[in-house]
Every structure is written in structure tokens, then in C-alpha cells.
Design a protein around this motif. Sequence first.
Motif, PDB file in Angstrom:
ATOM      1  N   PRO A   1      -6.739  50.513  59.851  1.00 20.21           N
ATOM      2  CA  PRO A   1      -5.418  49.869  59.866  1.00 20.21           C
ATOM      3  C   PRO A   1      -5.209  48.993  58.633  1.00 20.21           C
ATOM      4  N   GLU A   2      -4.007  49.024  58.104  1.00 23.67           N
ATOM      5  CA  GLU A   2      -3.689  48.215  56.931  1.00 23.67           C
ATOM      6  C   GLU A   2      -3.454  46.759  57.349  1.00 23.67           C
ATOM      7  N   PRO A   3      -4.034  45.807  56.621  1.00 20.10           N
ATOM      8  CA  PRO A   3      -3.785  44.396  56.941  1.00 20.10           C
ATOM      9  C   PRO A   3      -2.410  43.960  56.467  1.00 20.10           C
ATOM     10  N   VAL A   4      -1.935  42.874  57.052  1.00 18.28           N
ATOM     11  CA  VAL A   4      -0.719  42.221  56.578  1.00 18.28           C
ATOM     12  C   VAL A   4      -1.173  41.101  55.657  1.00 18.28           C
ATOM     13  N   LEU A   5      -1.002  41.300  54.349  1.00 17.12           N
ATOM     14  CA  LEU A   5      -1.591  40.399  53.360  1.00 17.12           C
ATOM     15  C   LEU A   5      -0.642  39.269  52.983  1.00 17.12           C
ATOM     16  N   LEU A   6      -1.190  38.066  52.897  1.00 10.22           N
ATOM     17  CA  LEU A   6      -0.495  36.972  52.241  1.00 10.22           C
ATOM     18  C   LEU A   6      -0.579  37.201  50.730  1.00 10.22           C
ATOM     19  N   ASP A   7       0.322  36.593  49.969  1.00 13.98           N
ATOM     20  CA  ASP A   7       0.376  36.858  48.526  1.00 13.98           C
ATOM     21  C   ASP A   7      -0.972  36.592  47.854  1.00 13.98           C
ATOM     22  N   TRP A   8      -1.625  35.501  48.230  1.00 12.99           N
ATOM     23  CA  TRP A   8      -2.871  35.139  47.559  1.00 12.99           C
ATOM     24  C   TRP A   8      -4.033  36.052  47.950  1.00 12.99           C
ATOM     25  N   GLU A   9      -3.853  36.829  49.031  1.00  8.73           N
ATOM     26  CA  GLU A   9      -4.897  37.741  49.457  1.00  8.73           C
ATOM     27  C   GLU A   9      -4.894  39.067  48.687  1.00  8.73           C
ATOM     28  N   VAL A  10      -3.779  39.390  48.024  1.00  6.99           N
ATOM     29  CA  VAL A  10      -3.645  40.712  47.404  1.00  6.99           C
ATOM     30  C   VAL A  10      -4.745  41.003  46.399  1.00  6.99           C
ATOM     31  N   PRO A  11      -5.024  40.120  45.413  1.00  8.89           N
ATOM     32  CA  PRO A  11      -6.102  40.441  44.470  1.00  8.89           C
ATOM     33  C   PRO A  11      -7.475  40.491  45.129  1.00  8.89           C
ATOM     34  N   LEU A  12      -7.698  39.670  46.149  1.00  9.47           N
ATOM     35  CA  LEU A  12      -8.967  39.715  46.871  1.00  9.47           C
ATOM     36  C   LEU A  12      -9.134  41.060  47.584  1.00  9.47           C
ATOM     37  N   TYR A  13      -8.043  41.554  48.149  1.00  6.23           N
ATOM     38  CA  TYR A  13      -8.096  42.832  48.855  1.00  6.23           C
ATOM     39  C   TYR A  13      -8.371  43.977  47.891  1.00  6.23           C
ATOM     40  N   GLU A  14      -7.748  43.929  46.736  1.00  2.00           N
ATOM     41  CA  GLU A  14      -8.000  44.966  45.729  1.00  2.00           C
ATOM     42  C   GLU A  14      -9.468  44.974  45.317  1.00  2.00           C
ATOM     43  N   HIS A  15     -10.067  43.785  45.220  1.00  2.00           N
ATOM     44  CA  HIS A  15     -11.497  43.712  44.902  1.00  2.00           C
ATOM     45  C   HIS A  15     -12.332  44.271  46.042  1.00  2.00           C
ATOM     46  N   ALA A  16     -11.962  43.962  47.281  1.00  2.00           N
ATOM     47  CA  ALA A  16     -12.720  44.456  48.427  1.00  2.00           C
ATOM     48  C   ALA A  16     -12.732  45.980  48.474  1.00  2.00           C
ATOM     49  N   LEU A  17     -11.652  46.594  48.023  1.00  2.06           N
ATOM     50  CA  LEU A  17     -11.566  48.050  48.045  1.00  2.06           C
ATOM     51  C   LEU A  17     -12.446  48.712  46.997  1.00  2.06           C
TER      52      LEU A  17
ATOM     53  N   VAL B   1      -9.806  36.550  56.060  1.00  2.00           N
ATOM     54  CA  VAL B   1      -8.664  37.133  55.361  1.00  2.00           C
ATOM     55  C   VAL B   1      -8.448  38.581  55.806  1.00  2.00           C
ATOM     56  N   PHE B   2      -7.343  39.168  55.339  1.00  2.00           N
ATOM     57  CA  PHE B   2      -7.022  40.586  55.551  1.00  2.00           C
ATOM     58  C   PHE B   2      -6.819  40.916  57.029  1.00  2.00           C
ATOM     59  N   ASN B   3      -6.049  40.106  57.703  1.00  2.00           N
ATOM     60  CA  ASN B   3      -5.850  40.304  59.134  1.00  2.00           C
ATOM     61  C   ASN B   3      -4.696  41.259  59.421  1.00  2.00           C
ATOM     62  N   THR B   4      -4.849  42.059  60.473  1.00  2.00           N
ATOM     63  CA  THR B   4      -3.754  42.920  60.914  1.00  2.00           C
ATOM     64  C   THR B   4      -2.756  42.155  61.774  1.00  2.00           C
ATOM     65  N   ASP B   5      -3.204  41.071  62.389  1.00  2.00           N
ATOM     66  CA  ASP B   5      -2.334  40.240  63.237  1.00  2.00           C
ATOM     67  C   ASP B   5      -2.830  38.805  63.137  1.00  2.00           C
ATOM     68  N   ARG B   6      -2.150  38.016  62.333  1.00  2.00           N
ATOM     69  CA  ARG B   6      -2.625  36.661  62.030  1.00  2.00           C
ATOM     70  C   ARG B   6      -2.614  35.763  63.273  1.00  2.00           C
ATOM     71  N   GLU B   7      -1.609  35.885  64.125  1.00  2.00           N
ATOM     72  CA  GLU B   7      -1.554  35.020  65.306  1.00  2.00           C
ATOM     73  C   GLU B   7      -2.711  35.322  66.256  1.00  2.00           C
ATOM     74  N   ARG B   8      -3.006  36.609  66.456  1.00  2.00           N
ATOM     75  CA  ARG B   8      -4.155  36.961  67.310  1.00  2.00           C
ATOM     76  C   ARG B   8      -5.460  36.499  66.660  1.00  2.00           C
TER      77      ARG B   8
END
Length: 236
Positions: A101-117, A182-189
Motif C-alpha cells: 500500500p502507498e503511504p500518505v506522505l507529508l511534504d517533509w517525508e517525500v525525500p526520505l521515502y525516495e531514499h527508502a525505496l 513515518v510513511f503511514n497509510t493512515d496517520r490517525e490510526r
Amino acid sequence: MDLLPVLPRLHMFRFAIGQAYVWRDDDGLTLIDAGDANAAAPIEDAVRGLGLDPGAIRRIVITHGHRDHYGSAEELAARHGAEVVAHRLDAPVIRGEAPTPEPVLLDWEVPLYEHALTAPQAPATRVDREVGDGDALGFGHGAFVVHSPGHTDGSMAIHLPRHGVLFTGDSVAGVGQVMLGVFNTDRERALASFRRLAALGADTVCFGHGDPLTKDAAAVMKASADRDSGLQIEHG
């Protein structure tokens, strides 16, 4: 890869991206996560460096279905006859039967996610036992599953109450400070899961990313969960 002691029965493997753990019981070893697809040989070498036999790995407990957490599980399980355990909701991803499943990323998470990939893709991995909230795991004198959805639907923590140890997977992180993963699919949960894990009052908390928390762990976890929940209310 670095090998770091946490407790007499517990060591952490630290990889370029993420980390995993080995727990030692008198009758065998349990891995909590298995690193990426290139981690099998380094894990085996590190286990031997502890004076232990990788053939004593009885089970591999996967906290969630992301490539840096189960990448070497199939190879290690096949080589040593270990049981692979995962939550029933992430098992189809781990087996390669469903997409990650794709996470719902906050703006600051985008470069971190690209690195994780940049971590190598994980091969399809068998899951021998699907578990759910409260299920016993058969190690650590009473380890059991704490379902902690939000990072992924089937994210789970592992609690060893007799030893005061909690493995959070990526539901909580310890990078710089203790914080919501970081990289959560549902931040509230995910925040609700953070609060639930904090309420367990563990003495030692081991994260999927970041240094284990070994001092004032219960108080730090509660304060961090309260802080991050407050930020969610403030910023939405």
C-alpha cells in the motif's frame, strides 16, 4: 552492518536502511524482522560472531510488509528451517500476492521515502503462521502480538512483558527523538497505535529505525505519544 548489544538476550543488527533484532532463548533464536534482500549473510555472520549457530534460528517475526523488514526472511527461513510469522493483514503483501500500500506522505517525508525505496526489492516470502492481536509467539517467556495499524494495516508490535521489552516495528521511531514513525497509510490510526504502545509501559523499546530506548522508556514513550497526538490535533 553493525551489531549492537541491547540486553544480555538481545542484540540489534543495524543496516544502511533500517534494523532488525535477534532474541536468544535457551532453546533457540528468534529474529524480529530480517533486513533487506542482501542481509542474510551479514545476519548469519553476526550471529556466529556472538558464538551462536544460525541454525538455531527458530522463527522470524516480521513486524510489517515493507521491503527493508522482510527482504531476507525467505532466504534465512529456507536455509535454517525457521518459521516465518506475520500479521494476517500484511501476509498477502509479504507473499507477493498483493501490492504494498502507498503511504500518505507529508511534504517533509517525500525525500526520505525516495531514499527508502533505494533498498532492494524483497522477494515473495512465505508466511508460515498468520497472527493477530494478542496471539502468543512462542518465545521470550510469553511474547505476544500487539496489532498496531496505521503504518500499514497489518503492522504489529511484539511485547515481552516478563522482560519489559517492546518491539515497535515502524509504528514508532527513535531517530533523533522518539516520534511517530513515518510513511503511514493512515496517520490517525498510527497515532492511536502509538498511544496504545506507550500505555504498555515497557522498560526497553526497540524501534524499526533509531536507537533502542533503554532509560525512562515508559515516560519517554508516553510524553512522545502525547506530543505527537497534540500536533495532529493542532495541524490536522
